[in-house]
Design an enzyme around this catalytic site. Structure first.
Site, PDB file in Angstrom:
ATOM      1  N   HIS A 138      10.212 -13.064  10.925  1.00 27.53           N
ATOM      2  CA  HIS A 138      10.648 -12.914   9.526  1.00 27.53           C
ATOM      3  C   HIS A 138      10.994 -14.232   8.848  1.00 27.53           C
ATOM      4  CE1 HIS A 138      10.894  -8.872  11.179  1.00 27.53           C
ATOM      5  NE2 HIS A 138      10.646  -8.479   9.944  1.00 27.53           N
ATOM      6  N   ILE A 139      11.012 -15.318   9.615  1.00 28.57           N
ATOM      7  CA  ILE A 139      11.155 -16.651   8.994  1.00 28.57           C
ATOM      8  C   ILE A 139      10.082 -16.816   7.922  1.00 28.57           C
ATOM      9  CG2 ILE A 139      10.733 -19.120   9.482  1.00 28.57           C
ATOM     10  CD1 ILE A 139      12.250 -18.678  12.122  1.00 28.57           C
ATOM     11  N   ILE A 159       3.071 -10.366   1.787  1.00 30.86           N
ATOM     12  CA  ILE A 159       2.765 -11.729   2.262  1.00 30.86           C
ATOM     13  C   ILE A 159       1.421 -11.746   2.973  1.00 30.86           C
ATOM     14  CG2 ILE A 159       5.195 -12.398   2.501  1.00 30.86           C
ATOM     15  CD1 ILE A 159       4.668 -12.269   5.617  1.00 30.86           C
ATOM     16  N   ASP A 160       0.934 -10.559   3.399  1.00 28.50           N
ATOM     17  CA  ASP A 160      -0.301 -10.506   4.190  1.00 28.50           C
ATOM     18  C   ASP A 160      -1.553 -10.802   3.353  1.00 28.50           C
ATOM     19  OD1 ASP A 160       1.473  -9.628   6.092  1.00 28.50           O
ATOM     20  OD2 ASP A 160       0.881  -7.535   5.971  1.00 28.50           O
ATOM     21  N   ASP A 179       0.800  -1.223   0.000  1.00 28.04           N
ATOM     22  CA  ASP A 179       0.000   0.000   0.000  1.00 28.04           C
ATOM     23  C   ASP A 179       0.847   1.296   0.000  1.00 28.04           C
ATOM     24  OD1 ASP A 179      -2.863   0.617   0.026  1.00 28.04           O
ATOM     25  OD2 ASP A 179      -2.346   1.769   1.819  1.00 28.04           O
ATOM     26  N   GLY A 182       0.769 -10.624   9.398  1.00 25.15           N
ATOM     27  CA  GLY A 182      -0.514 -10.329   8.752  1.00 25.15           C
ATOM     28  C   GLY A 182      -1.059  -8.964   9.087  1.00 25.15           C
ATOM     29  N   THR A 186       4.100   1.804  -0.787  1.00 18.69           N
ATOM     30  CA  THR A 186       4.921   1.933  -1.994  1.00 18.69           C
ATOM     31  C   THR A 186       4.050   2.293  -3.198  1.00 18.69           C
ATOM     32  OG1 THR A 186       6.318   0.199  -1.054  1.00 18.69           O
ATOM     33  CG2 THR A 186       6.660   0.708  -3.371  1.00 18.69           C
TER      34      THR A 186
HETATM   35  O1  F6P Z   1       3.285  -6.267   5.581  1.00 18.33           O
HETATM   36  C1  F6P Z   1       4.197  -7.294   5.531  1.00 18.33           C
HETATM   37  C2  F6P Z   1       4.785  -7.569   6.865  1.00 18.33           C
HETATM   38  O2  F6P Z   1       5.606  -8.688   6.723  1.00 18.33           O
HETATM   39  C3  F6P Z   1       3.783  -7.730   7.998  1.00 18.33           C
HETATM   40  O3  F6P Z   1       3.165  -8.984   7.997  1.00 18.33           O
HETATM   41  C4  F6P Z   1       4.632  -7.430   9.205  1.00 18.33           C
HETATM   42  O4  F6P Z   1       3.880  -6.942  10.259  1.00 18.33           O
HETATM   43  C5  F6P Z   1       5.550  -6.367   8.705  1.00 18.33           C
HETATM   44  O5  F6P Z   1       5.613  -6.494   7.313  1.00 18.33           O
HETATM   45  C6  F6P Z   1       6.925  -6.457   9.307  1.00 18.33           C
HETATM   46  O6  F6P Z   1       7.707  -5.422   8.831  1.00 18.33           O
HETATM   47  P1  F6P Z   1       9.274  -5.290   9.110  1.00 18.33           P
HETATM   48  O7  F6P Z   1       9.991  -6.037   8.040  1.00 18.33           O
HETATM   49  O8  F6P Z   1       9.526  -3.835   9.068  1.00 18.33           O
HETATM   50  O9  F6P Z   1       9.545  -5.887  10.454  1.00 18.33           O
END
Ligand code: F6P
Length: 361
Positions: free
Chosen positions: A285-286, A139-140, A116, A183, A118
């Site tokens: 982030h996995i 990914i959400d 959104d 998410g 970007t």
């Molecule tokens: O919007 C994608 C997302 O991976 C979310 O699911 C998560 O809350 C967020 O980005 C995490 O962002 P960052 O990489 O800044 O920790």
């Protein structure tokens, strides 16, 4: 058609499939006789004029790989950009610098891969006369204007696989395991991986939960001789009447909230109420790392080829989207700020309820 110079950048958090899109876009554009470059670190590279040539060599062997060979940034909004002036940090609209850089480089088209935030900038560049094509990414899977974003399937597969791993250890120790997944305010990852990974409880932002219901479910399972429970919770889930748990504020990010900590909070509350030991695990982030799933590879190359076709057709100011499982496009003016959340009355929630999965409501 005349030869065009196409520039591509990846903004926001990364998602498996970005490299496959870059691969398909580059290969298709080259086939059409165009030239392709990539700006590094999202919009930051556009501002600093840092680019790399994207040709067959540069894109060789990247289709299956997660991450992005162009790197990404989720902090750099060039319409509100932190610059230093008289020794002080101030926010300024520096979009004209980016437009100048593209002119100097001879860039005819800018392809922006992002979520959104970007895509909002992509729309704003289109409003300033830049030939822009957007490609949705997260990914959400929470963008209203496309049926599915690439990266989501990979994340669901990763979570499902990890739920399998957590199942065996949780069962061995007769524990309760609370698993936090990404998410933001959309429960798609939790819902799909929770069903696929045989979760007992799924807690999502769209259905505020009561801890009493979760306790009831654990006790009911105990009575049936099932002395373990797997709970999947979306990072942005809320207790009835409560607020989402914020893990961190990233001050210089356009969207500063990073959720995190709900699983640990729920585990603390449950521990006071049930006899089993309760543990929590945040997959973090996995969920965005490693190789791209087969489904996402195919979806991503479809997005990449469709973007090249839009360029060839001169249909700028649009975002490629998936509609009725066919590649289509929609104006960038109509895609911003519309989040697609799970319908609490929808089919998938009903399916899960029929399986006996508890949503805590
Ligand atoms: O919007 C994608 C997302 O991976 C979310 O699911 C998560 O809350 C967020 O980005 C995490 O962002 P960052 O990489 O800044 O920790």
């Amino acid at each position: 058609m005349a030869k065009l110079k196409v520039a591509v950048l990846t903004g926001g958090g990364d998602a498996p499939g970005l490299n496959a899109v870059i691969y398909a876009l580059t290969r298709t554009c080259i086939k059409m006789g165009h030239e392709v470059i990539g700006y590094k670190f999202g919009y930051k590279g556009l501002y600093r004029n840092e680019s790399v040539v994207l040709d067959k060599e540069a894109t060789s062997g990247i289709l299956h790989k997660g991450g992005t060979i162009l790197y990404a940034s989720n902090k750099d909004n060039l319409f509100d950009y932190a610059v230093e002036e008289n020794g002080q940090q101030v926010k300024k609209d520096v979009s004209h610098v980016a437009i100048e850089n593209m002119k100097k480089e001879g860039v005819d088209v800018l392809v922006v891969l992002g979520g959104d935030g970007t895509l909002t900038s992509a729309r704003d560049f289109a409003r300033r006369g830049v030939n822009v094509i957007g490609i949705p990414k997260t990914i959400d899977n929470d963008l209203m204007s496309t049926e599915q974003t690439f990266g989501f399937d990979s994340a669901v597969n990763i979570v499902t696989e990890n739920l399998g791993r957590l199942h065996t250890t949780t069962e061995s120790h007769h524990r309760v395991m609370v698993v936090e997944v990404m998410g933001r305010s959309a429960g798609w990852i939790a819902l799909q991986s929770g069903i696929a990974g045989s979760a007992d409880v799924i807690l999502i932002p769209e259905i505020p939960y009561s801890i009493d219901k979760v306790v009831e479910k654990i006790k009911e399972r105990d009575q049936r001789g099932k002395f373990f429970t797997i709970i999947v919770v979306t990072e942005g889930a809320k207790e009835k009447g409560g607020e989402a748990v914020v893990g961190k504020y990233v001050k210089d990010s356009p969207d500063p909230i990073r959720y995190g900590g709900i699983a640990a909070k729920i585990a603390d509350e449950l521990e006071k109420r049930v006899t089993s030991e309760v543990r929590s695990c945040a997959l973090g982030h996995i969920q965005r790392g490693g190789d791209t799933s087969a489904f996402d590879r195919v979806l991503s190359v479809r997005y990449g080829v469709a973007a090249a076709e839009l360029i060839e057709a001169g249909k700028f100011g649009n975002m490629v989207c998936l509609k009725d499982n066919k590649m289509s496009y929609i104006s960038l003016e109509n895609v911003i700020g519309t989040t697609r959340q799970v319908d609490p009355q929808g089919e998938l929630v009903k399916v899960a309820r029929n399986l006996g999965i508890e949503f805590g409501d």
